[in-house]
Write an enzyme that holds these catalytic residues in place. Structure first.
Site, short mmCIF file in Angstrom:
data_model
loop_
_atom_site.label_atom_id
_atom_site.label_comp_id
_atom_site.label_asym_id
_atom_site.label_seq_id
_atom_site.Cartn_x
_atom_site.Cartn_y
_atom_site.Cartn_z
N GLU A 280 -46.68 20.41 -107.91
CA GLU A 280 -46.23 19.03 -107.40
C GLU A 280 -47.26 17.80 -107.84
OE1 GLU A 280 -48.79 21.04 -103.74
OE2 GLU A 280 -46.82 21.59 -104.30
N TYR B 150 -45.18 16.87 -117.80
CA TYR B 150 -44.50 17.94 -117.52
C TYR B 150 -42.91 17.94 -117.92
CZ TYR B 150 -48.64 18.27 -114.39
OH TYR B 150 -49.82 18.52 -113.78
C1 LIG Z 1 -51.42 13.18 -116.84
C2 LIG Z 1 -52.48 13.58 -117.98
C3 LIG Z 1 -53.20 14.84 -117.82
C4 LIG Z 1 -51.79 13.22 -119.32
O1 LIG Z 1 -52.66 13.68 -120.45
P1 LIG Z 1 -52.73 13.17 -121.77
O2 LIG Z 1 -53.44 14.00 -122.64
O3 LIG Z 1 -53.03 11.70 -121.71
O4 LIG Z 1 -51.22 13.56 -122.19
P2 LIG Z 1 -50.51 13.78 -123.75
O5 LIG Z 1 -51.23 12.52 -124.73
O6 LIG Z 1 -50.43 15.07 -123.88
O7 LIG Z 1 -48.88 13.07 -123.38
C5 LIG Z 1 -47.80 13.89 -123.32
C6 LIG Z 1 -46.67 12.96 -122.63
O8 LIG Z 1 -46.97 12.80 -121.38
C7 LIG Z 1 -46.40 11.50 -121.07
N1 LIG Z 1 -47.53 10.54 -120.83
C8 LIG Z 1 -48.99 10.66 -121.04
N2 LIG Z 1 -49.67 9.54 -120.52
C9 LIG Z 1 -48.73 8.92 -120.05
C10 LIG Z 1 -48.79 7.34 -119.54
N3 LIG Z 1 -49.93 6.73 -119.42
N4 LIG Z 1 -47.56 6.74 -119.29
C11 LIG Z 1 -46.57 7.27 -119.67
N5 LIG Z 1 -46.32 8.58 -120.07
C12 LIG Z 1 -47.27 9.05 -120.21
C13 LIG Z 1 -45.83 10.91 -122.29
O9 LIG Z 1 -44.37 11.30 -122.48
C14 LIG Z 1 -46.66 11.67 -123.46
O10 LIG Z 1 -45.80 12.12 -124.75
P3 LIG Z 1 -45.56 10.86 -125.66
O11 LIG Z 1 -47.21 10.66 -126.06
O12 LIG Z 1 -45.11 11.71 -126.89
O13 LIG Z 1 -45.06 9.70 -125.22
C15 LIG Z 1 -53.59 12.36 -117.85
O14 LIG Z 1 -53.20 11.09 -117.88
C16 LIG Z 1 -54.52 12.34 -116.94
O15 LIG Z 1 -55.55 13.13 -116.86
N6 LIG Z 1 -54.38 11.69 -115.80
C17 LIG Z 1 -55.38 11.73 -114.67
C18 LIG Z 1 -54.89 12.97 -113.93
C19 LIG Z 1 -53.84 13.30 -113.30
O16 LIG Z 1 -52.85 12.42 -112.87
N7 LIG Z 1 -53.49 14.63 -113.12
C20 LIG Z 1 -52.16 15.13 -112.63
C21 LIG Z 1 -52.43 15.62 -111.32
S1 LIG Z 1 -50.94 16.55 -110.79
#
Ligand SMILES: CC(C)(COP(=O)(O)OP(=O)(O)OC[C@H]1O[C@@H](n2cnc3c(N)ncnc32)[C@H](O)[C@@H]1OP(=O)(O)O)[C@@H](O)C(=O)NCCC(=O)NCCS
Length: 151
Positions: free
Chosen positions: A109, A121
């Protein structure tokens, strides 16, 4: 270049530091983190993302893996490494691990406002499976439920 590997007890300070820097992460106590490596606690799989050049951790993902249905409980990527594919690599590695263990489903979730996590996701094949009204507090917010069927 990033390596995804199982986390180990020596990673604890880095895991906690990463989580503390990340307001959108699920926040756990040190005891909860220590339980990740306690063989008598419910089984959890924790994968860490590491830069091989300097061996600094730049992310981690934790899943509860007690039965056929795994649950992603936390995922964090360091701000400096976000949007470079690290989250995607970690979730893909977790899915592979769950398949290896014969899991049927992965669920999780996420806050309705957390668009980055929801897109991550969805990119990894998860589909929206419902919502829970006012599930989160501080601030109160709905949870969006995601699942990925493996079988
Ligand atoms: C969510 C999180 C883990 C994503 O990690 P990340 O390494 O930046 O993600 P990726 O680079 O692998 O991105 C994969 C896809 O996710 C999406 N995405 C990632 N960051 C995004 C952003 N800031 N805005 C919109 N889409 C995003 C995109 O679809 C992306 O694909 P694309 O680059 O081809 O468009 C990171 O933003 C994070 O640590 N956030 C804070 C903690 C959090 O929210 N955890 C989840 C709690 S459930």
């Amino acid at each position: 270049m990033i390596t995804i590997r199982p986390a180990r007890p020596a990673d604890l300070p880095a895991l906690i530091a990463l989580e503390r820097q990340t307001s959108a992460a699920a926040h756990w106590s040190r005891t909860q983190y220590e339980a990740l490596f306690d063989s008598s606690a419910p089984r959890r799989v924790t994968l860490a993302a590491e830069s091989p050049a300097d061996q600094v951790l730049c992310g981690f993902v934790v899943a509860l893996a007690t039965n056929d249905e795994w649950e992603i409980e936390n995922i964090v990527v360091a701000l400096s490494h976000q949007r470079c594919g690290v989250g995607h690599y970690m979730v893909a590695a977790l899915i592979a691990e769950a398949r290896l263990y014969g899991a049927q489903l992965i669920r999780l979730e996420v806050r309705q406002s957390n668009v980055a996590a929801q897109r991550l996701y969805q990119k990894c094949g998860f589909q929206i499976a419902g919502e829970r009204k006012n599930y989160y507090s501080f601030p109160v917010e709905n949870a969006v439920l995601f699942s990925l069927r493996l079988a």
